[in-house]
Design a protein around this motif. Structure first.
Motif, PDB file in Angstrom:
ATOM      1  N   MET A   1     -11.972   9.955  41.680  1.00 31.52           N
ATOM      2  CA  MET A   1     -13.277   9.472  41.282  1.00 31.52           C
ATOM      3  C   MET A   1     -13.282   8.998  39.824  1.00 31.52           C
ATOM      4  SD  MET A   1     -15.292   9.491  43.853  1.00 31.52           S
ATOM      5  CE  MET A   1     -16.905   9.411  43.164  1.00 31.52           C
ATOM      6  N   PRO A   2     -12.726   9.756  38.903  1.00 32.02           N
ATOM      7  CA  PRO A   2     -12.742   9.287  37.519  1.00 32.02           C
ATOM      8  C   PRO A   2     -12.060   7.923  37.355  1.00 32.02           C
ATOM      9  CG  PRO A   2     -12.123  11.590  37.575  1.00 32.02           C
ATOM     10  CD  PRO A   2     -12.134  11.095  39.002  1.00 32.02           C
ATOM     11  N   ASN A   3     -10.986   7.688  38.122  1.00 29.94           N
ATOM     12  CA  ASN A   3     -10.299   6.400  38.028  1.00 29.94           C
ATOM     13  C   ASN A   3     -11.206   5.252  38.467  1.00 29.94           C
ATOM     14  OD1 ASN A   3      -7.953   7.521  37.051  1.00 29.94           O
ATOM     15  ND2 ASN A   3      -6.959   7.623  39.054  1.00 29.94           N
ATOM     16  N   ILE A   4     -11.980   5.464  39.508  1.00 28.78           N
ATOM     17  CA  ILE A   4     -12.901   4.430  39.975  1.00 28.78           C
ATOM     18  C   ILE A   4     -13.920   4.115  38.890  1.00 28.78           C
ATOM     19  CG2 ILE A   4     -14.746   3.900  41.628  1.00 28.78           C
ATOM     20  CD1 ILE A   4     -13.129   5.523  43.703  1.00 28.78           C
ATOM     21  N   PHE A   5     -14.505   5.151  38.298  1.00 28.17           N
ATOM     22  CA  PHE A   5     -15.489   4.946  37.243  1.00 28.17           C
ATOM     23  C   PHE A   5     -14.861   4.245  36.038  1.00 28.17           C
ATOM     24  CE2 PHE A   5     -18.006   7.734  39.773  1.00 28.17           C
ATOM     25  CZ  PHE A   5     -19.323   7.478  39.414  1.00 28.17           C
ATOM     26  N   ASN A   6     -13.625   4.592  35.703  1.00 25.63           N
ATOM     27  CA  ASN A   6     -12.928   3.966  34.573  1.00 25.63           C
ATOM     28  C   ASN A   6     -12.671   2.481  34.828  1.00 25.63           C
ATOM     29  OD1 ASN A   6     -12.837   6.302  33.045  1.00 25.63           O
ATOM     30  ND2 ASN A   6     -10.825   6.896  33.810  1.00 25.63           N
ATOM     31  N   VAL A   7     -12.211   2.148  36.029  1.00 33.86           N
ATOM     32  CA  VAL A   7     -11.946   0.747  36.362  1.00 33.86           C
ATOM     33  C   VAL A   7     -13.245  -0.054  36.298  1.00 33.86           C
ATOM     34  CG1 VAL A   7     -11.266  -0.835  38.210  1.00 33.86           C
ATOM     35  CG2 VAL A   7      -9.869   1.185  37.716  1.00 33.86           C
ATOM     36  N   TRP A   8     -14.335   0.487  36.856  1.00 35.75           N
ATOM     37  CA  TRP A   8     -15.613  -0.226  36.847  1.00 35.75           C
ATOM     38  C   TRP A   8     -16.103  -0.435  35.414  1.00 35.75           C
ATOM     39  CZ3 TRP A   8     -13.986  -0.341  41.456  1.00 35.75           C
ATOM     40  CH2 TRP A   8     -14.663  -1.026  42.448  1.00 35.75           C
ATOM     41  N   ALA A   9     -15.927   0.561  34.569  1.00 29.95           N
ATOM     42  CA  ALA A   9     -16.330   0.430  33.163  1.00 29.95           C
ATOM     43  C   ALA A   9     -15.456  -0.610  32.456  1.00 29.95           C
ATOM     44  CB  ALA A   9     -16.228   1.774  32.458  1.00 29.95           C
ATOM     45  N   ASP A  10     -14.157  -0.586  32.706  1.00 26.00           N
ATOM     46  CA  ASP A  10     -13.236  -1.549  32.082  1.00 26.00           C
ATOM     47  C   ASP A  10     -13.562  -2.986  32.476  1.00 26.00           C
ATOM     48  OD1 ASP A  10     -11.921   0.547  30.883  1.00 26.00           O
ATOM     49  OD2 ASP A  10     -10.226   0.543  32.289  1.00 26.00           O
ATOM     50  N   GLU A  11     -13.983  -3.177  33.716  1.00 23.81           N
ATOM     51  CA  GLU A  11     -14.299  -4.515  34.208  1.00 23.81           C
ATOM     52  C   GLU A  11     -15.707  -4.969  33.814  1.00 23.81           C
ATOM     53  OE1 GLU A  11     -12.282  -6.681  35.626  1.00 23.81           O
ATOM     54  OE2 GLU A  11     -10.637  -5.244  35.500  1.00 23.81           O
ATOM     55  N   GLY A  12     -16.525  -4.033  33.307  1.00 27.91           N
ATOM     56  CA  GLY A  12     -17.884  -4.371  32.903  1.00 27.91           C
ATOM     57  C   GLY A  12     -18.859  -4.455  34.058  1.00 27.91           C
ATOM     58  N   TRP A  13     -18.503  -3.854  35.193  1.00 28.19           N
ATOM     59  CA  TRP A  13     -19.373  -3.870  36.364  1.00 28.19           C
ATOM     60  C   TRP A  13     -20.390  -2.737  36.278  1.00 28.19           C
ATOM     61  CZ3 TRP A  13     -14.374  -4.112  39.661  1.00 28.19           C
ATOM     62  CH2 TRP A  13     -13.893  -5.432  39.700  1.00 28.19           C
ATOM     63  N   GLU A  14     -21.452  -2.855  37.064  1.00 29.37           N
ATOM     64  CA  GLU A  14     -22.459  -1.795  37.121  1.00 29.37           C
ATOM     65  C   GLU A  14     -21.797  -0.495  37.569  1.00 29.37           C
ATOM     66  OE1 GLU A  14     -25.717  -2.960  39.600  1.00 29.37           O
ATOM     67  OE2 GLU A  14     -26.361  -4.507  38.200  1.00 29.37           O
ATOM     68  N   GLU A  15     -22.260   0.601  37.012  1.00 28.07           N
ATOM     69  CA  GLU A  15     -21.668   1.913  37.302  1.00 28.07           C
ATOM     70  C   GLU A  15     -21.845   2.279  38.780  1.00 28.07           C
ATOM     71  OE1 GLU A  15     -22.752   6.351  35.928  1.00 28.07           O
ATOM     72  OE2 GLU A  15     -22.191   4.975  34.307  1.00 28.07           O
ATOM     73  N   PRO A  16     -20.803   2.846  39.405  1.00 29.65           N
ATOM     74  CA  PRO A  16     -20.926   3.286  40.799  1.00 29.65           C
ATOM     75  C   PRO A  16     -22.040   4.321  40.959  1.00 29.65           C
ATOM     76  CG  PRO A  16     -18.632   3.278  40.123  1.00 29.65           C
ATOM     77  CD  PRO A  16     -19.447   3.057  38.896  1.00 29.65           C
ATOM     78  N   VAL A  17     -22.633   4.340  42.147  1.00 28.88           N
ATOM     79  CA  VAL A  17     -23.728   5.270  42.434  1.00 28.88           C
ATOM     80  C   VAL A  17     -23.266   6.238  43.513  1.00 28.88           C
ATOM     81  CG1 VAL A  17     -26.090   5.466  43.297  1.00 28.88           C
ATOM     82  CG2 VAL A  17     -25.442   3.519  41.858  1.00 28.88           C
ATOM     83  N   ILE A  18     -23.455   7.523  43.261  1.00 24.43           N
ATOM     84  CA  ILE A  18     -23.106   8.560  44.242  1.00 24.43           C
ATOM     85  C   ILE A  18     -24.399   9.130  44.807  1.00 24.43           C
ATOM     86  CG2 ILE A  18     -22.005  10.800  44.616  1.00 24.43           C
ATOM     87  CD1 ILE A  18     -20.164  10.138  42.248  1.00 24.43           C
ATOM     88  N   GLU A  19     -24.506   9.126  46.135  1.00 26.88           N
ATOM     89  CA  GLU A  19     -25.682   9.673  46.818  1.00 26.88           C
ATOM     90  C   GLU A  19     -25.243  10.801  47.743  1.00 26.88           C
ATOM     91  OE1 GLU A  19     -28.592   6.912  48.675  1.00 26.88           O
ATOM     92  OE2 GLU A  19     -27.067   5.424  48.106  1.00 26.88           O
ATOM     93  N   GLU A  20     -26.039  11.846  47.779  1.00 20.80           N
ATOM     94  CA  GLU A  20     -25.810  12.914  48.751  1.00 20.80           C
ATOM     95  C   GLU A  20     -26.900  12.813  49.804  1.00 20.80           C
ATOM     96  OE1 GLU A  20     -24.809  16.892  47.365  1.00 20.80           O
ATOM     97  OE2 GLU A  20     -24.654  16.029  45.352  1.00 20.80           O
TER      98      GLU A  20
END
Length: 60
Positions: A1-20
């Motif tokens: 999960m941290p890698n996904i958030f890091n890649v999205w931040a590096d690319e400048g994309w909107e932050e991923p959303v986690i829903e339960e």
């Protein structure tokens, strides 16, 4: 999960959303490829927009 958030931040994309979700129990990760709008970009865009409006003549 941290890698996904890091890649999205590096690319400048909107932050991923986690829903339960419950019944049935699920965890949903939503990934968007839209670029984040930063305050700096918004302010700069607004300044350009204002300059254009100020330069326009009322009859044109």
């Amino acid at each position: 999960m941290p890698n996904i958030f890091n890649v999205w931040a590096d690319e400048g994309w909107e932050e991923p959303v986690i829903e339960e979700r419950f019944d049935p129990d699920r965890t949903v990760l939503s990934l968007s490829f839209l670029k984040k709008v930063t305050e700096k970009v918004t302010k700069k865009t607004q300044e350009k927009y204002d300059a254009i409006l100020n330069a326009m003549q009322p009859d044109k």
